[in-house]
Design a protein around this motif. Structure first.
Motif, PDB file in Angstrom:
ATOM      1  N   THR A  58       6.200  -2.235  -1.738  1.00  0.00           N
ATOM      2  CA  THR A  58       4.975  -2.802  -0.851  1.00  0.00           C
ATOM      3  C   THR A  58       4.690  -1.580   0.002  1.00  0.00           C
ATOM      4  O   THR A  58       5.300  -1.465   0.995  1.00  0.00           O
ATOM      5  CB  THR A  58       4.868  -4.011  -0.246  1.00  0.00           C
ATOM      6  OG1 THR A  58       5.759  -5.010  -1.288  1.00  0.00           O
ATOM      7  CG2 THR A  58       3.728  -4.427   0.345  1.00  0.00           C
TER       8      THR A  58
ATOM      9  N   GLN B  62       2.969  -4.702  11.143  1.00  0.00           N
ATOM     10  CA  GLN B  62       2.426  -4.405   9.788  1.00  0.00           C
ATOM     11  C   GLN B  62       2.334  -5.365   8.953  1.00  0.00           C
ATOM     12  O   GLN B  62       3.221  -6.193   8.727  1.00  0.00           O
ATOM     13  CB  GLN B  62       3.292  -3.420   9.210  1.00  0.00           C
ATOM     14  CG  GLN B  62       3.766  -2.185   9.920  1.00  0.00           C
ATOM     15  CD  GLN B  62       5.062  -1.289   9.418  1.00  0.00           C
ATOM     16  OE1 GLN B  62       5.677  -1.694   8.284  1.00  0.00           O
ATOM     17  NE2 GLN B  62       5.543  -0.404   9.971  1.00  0.00           N
TER      18      GLN B  62
ATOM     19  N   PHE C 145       4.897 -10.922   5.846  1.00  0.00           N
ATOM     20  CA  PHE C 145       4.934 -10.885   4.525  1.00  0.00           C
ATOM     21  C   PHE C 145       5.007 -12.108   3.984  1.00  0.00           C
ATOM     22  O   PHE C 145       5.462 -13.205   4.652  1.00  0.00           O
ATOM     23  CB  PHE C 145       6.335 -10.213   3.820  1.00  0.00           C
ATOM     24  CG  PHE C 145       7.469 -10.738   4.076  1.00  0.00           C
ATOM     25  CD1 PHE C 145       8.292 -10.921   2.813  1.00  0.00           C
ATOM     26  CD2 PHE C 145       8.112 -10.935   5.199  1.00  0.00           C
ATOM     27  CE1 PHE C 145       9.480 -11.671   2.937  1.00  0.00           C
ATOM     28  CE2 PHE C 145       9.477 -11.576   5.374  1.00  0.00           C
ATOM     29  CZ  PHE C 145       9.967 -11.942   4.173  1.00  0.00           C
TER      30      PHE C 145
ATOM     31  N   GLN D 116       1.649  -7.184   5.483  1.00  0.00           N
ATOM     32  CA  GLN D 116       2.036  -6.945   4.127  1.00  0.00           C
ATOM     33  C   GLN D 116       1.708  -8.141   3.419  1.00  0.00           C
ATOM     34  O   GLN D 116       1.993  -8.201   2.141  1.00  0.00           O
ATOM     35  CB  GLN D 116       3.426  -6.365   4.039  1.00  0.00           C
ATOM     36  CG  GLN D 116       3.867  -5.244   4.656  1.00  0.00           C
ATOM     37  CD  GLN D 116       2.950  -4.216   4.099  1.00  0.00           C
ATOM     38  OE1 GLN D 116       2.786  -4.175   3.054  1.00  0.00           O
ATOM     39  NE2 GLN D 116       3.046  -3.042   4.788  1.00  0.00           N
TER      40      GLN D 116
ATOM     41  N   PRO E 146       1.966   0.232   2.729  1.00  0.00           N
ATOM     42  CA  PRO E 146       1.315  -0.238   3.907  1.00  0.00           C
ATOM     43  C   PRO E 146      -0.115  -0.341   3.322  1.00  0.00           C
ATOM     44  O   PRO E 146      -0.640   0.237   2.861  1.00  0.00           O
ATOM     45  CB  PRO E 146       1.450   1.102   4.912  1.00  0.00           C
ATOM     46  CG  PRO E 146       2.565   1.520   4.611  1.00  0.00           C
ATOM     47  CD  PRO E 146       2.670   1.388   3.203  1.00  0.00           C
ATOM     48  N   ARG E 147      -0.623  -1.662   3.909  1.00  0.00           N
ATOM     49  CA  ARG E 147      -2.091  -2.114   3.417  1.00  0.00           C
ATOM     50  C   ARG E 147      -3.148  -1.950   4.678  1.00  0.00           C
ATOM     51  O   ARG E 147      -3.022  -2.657   5.463  1.00  0.00           O
ATOM     52  CB  ARG E 147      -1.907  -3.598   3.151  1.00  0.00           C
ATOM     53  CG  ARG E 147      -1.019  -3.831   1.781  1.00  0.00           C
ATOM     54  CD  ARG E 147      -0.786  -5.320   1.719  1.00  0.00           C
ATOM     55  NE  ARG E 147      -1.736  -6.146   2.218  1.00  0.00           N
ATOM     56  CZ  ARG E 147      -2.902  -6.560   1.562  1.00  0.00           C
ATOM     57  NH1 ARG E 147      -2.722  -5.939   0.151  1.00  0.00           N
ATOM     58  NH2 ARG E 147      -3.542  -7.470   2.270  1.00  0.00           N
TER      59      ARG E 147
END
Length: 305
Positions: free
Chosen positions: A70, A15, A128, A17, A72-73
């Motif tokens: 934050t 993921q 991240f 971020q 999910p992008r």
């Protein structure tokens, strides 16, 4: 360290971020069910190193008060999927290499659990580069890579690997990075097996449960290293990693030494205080990584016995 050029990478296991989305880059820690970070051993700032060595969480260090939630992008995830599609990408880009290592480590543990009659539950890795909230509380890139057992995720700031070389004197390289990732997934395996919860007594020291947890994660990293070129990529039916050299192994052992409590304490405070150890000495970390690497036997990773 070489990846199969034609292998398909599974970016759904990562993921992204990061604030700037997908970008090139080149990760240590753990967590307890209570939300306290127990395995964070490598960080970019010496003051943070002292806090982690003493078993202090990011919140207690006052580093994460500005952390924000934050979500999910999807754009970043799509970008990563396009950038890191194959093993060829892993051979040329740092972020794709980490995706490939995550795939390989999880494929190894999936097979290991299956052979023992169990079911491995995958854990995503989160890239991240800014303060954010996790299941274990607020996190900051300066605290270094870590595993949170509450949300069952591995958190990595890809810039950490440069810090590992520049501030901790490690030789670095792809396999040094892979060792760190495999160590974090060792904590995930410990969480699935109940080891993390059973080991939380809040004590530190050379023979503490905290140290034994970390050394076992090193041994688990060695197990994967032993089997890396034999672990099948489900998408192709062939190993994702095609070659691990003696130089790779040497760099993995070097990274293990660089993150020993005695080495970190010497750099951070000019003296060694074994009563405050949470991860083990450089020699111990190398020893247990080597134990997993040489034996490939899960039973030989009993650091508690």
């Amino acid at each position: 360290m070489q990846f199969d050029d034609n292998a398909k990478l599974d970016t759904s296991q990562v993921q992204d971020q990061r604030g700037g989305g997908s970008s090139g880059g080149g990760p240590f820690g753990g967590g307890a069910p209570s939300g306290k970070v127990v395995g964070g051993g490598i960080v970019g700032l010496i003051v943070v190193v002292i806090g982690i060595v003493l078993g202090i969480s990011p919140n207690q260090m006052g580093l994460s008060g500005s952390a924000t939630d934050t979500a999910p992008r999807t754009g970043a995830a799509a970008d990563l999927a396009q950038t890191c599609a194959t093993g060829r990408d892993a051979n040329t880009q740092g972020q794709c290499r980490i995706v490939a290592v995550v795939n390989s480590v999880q494929a190894y543990w999936t097979n290991e659990f299956r052979q023992r009659g169990g079911t491995y539950q995958p854990a995503p890795t989160v890239f991240f580069d800014r303060p954010m909230r996790t299941g274990c509380g607020a996190a900051d890139p300066r605290t270094g890579p870590f595993y949170c057992p509450v949300d069952r995720k591995v958190y990595i700031d890809l810039n950490f690997f440069a810090t590992l070389q520049s501030q901790f004197g490690a030789e670095g390289g792809p396999f040094a990075e892979s060792y760190v990732v495999a160590h974090e997934y060792g904590h995930h395996v410990q969480n699935l097996l109940g080891t993390l919860r059973a080991a939380q007594d809040g004590r530190t020291g050379a023979t503490s449960k905290s140290v034994r947890v970390e050394l076992q994660a090193d041994c688990y990293a060695g197990l994967w290293s032993k089997n890396a070129t034999m672990t099948i990529n489900p998408a192709t039916g062939r190993p994702l990693i095609t070659a691990v050299t003696s130089d790779d192994i040497a760099r993995g052992l070097d990274a293990a030494a660089a993150v020993g409590d005695d080495t970190i304490q010497s750099r951070a405070q000019g003296r060694v205080t074994p009563d405050n150890w949470t991860h083990g000495s450089s020699a111990q970390r190398q020893q247990w990584f080597a134990t997993g690497l040489q034996t490939g036997d899960l039973a030989r990773c009993d650091t508690f016995g």
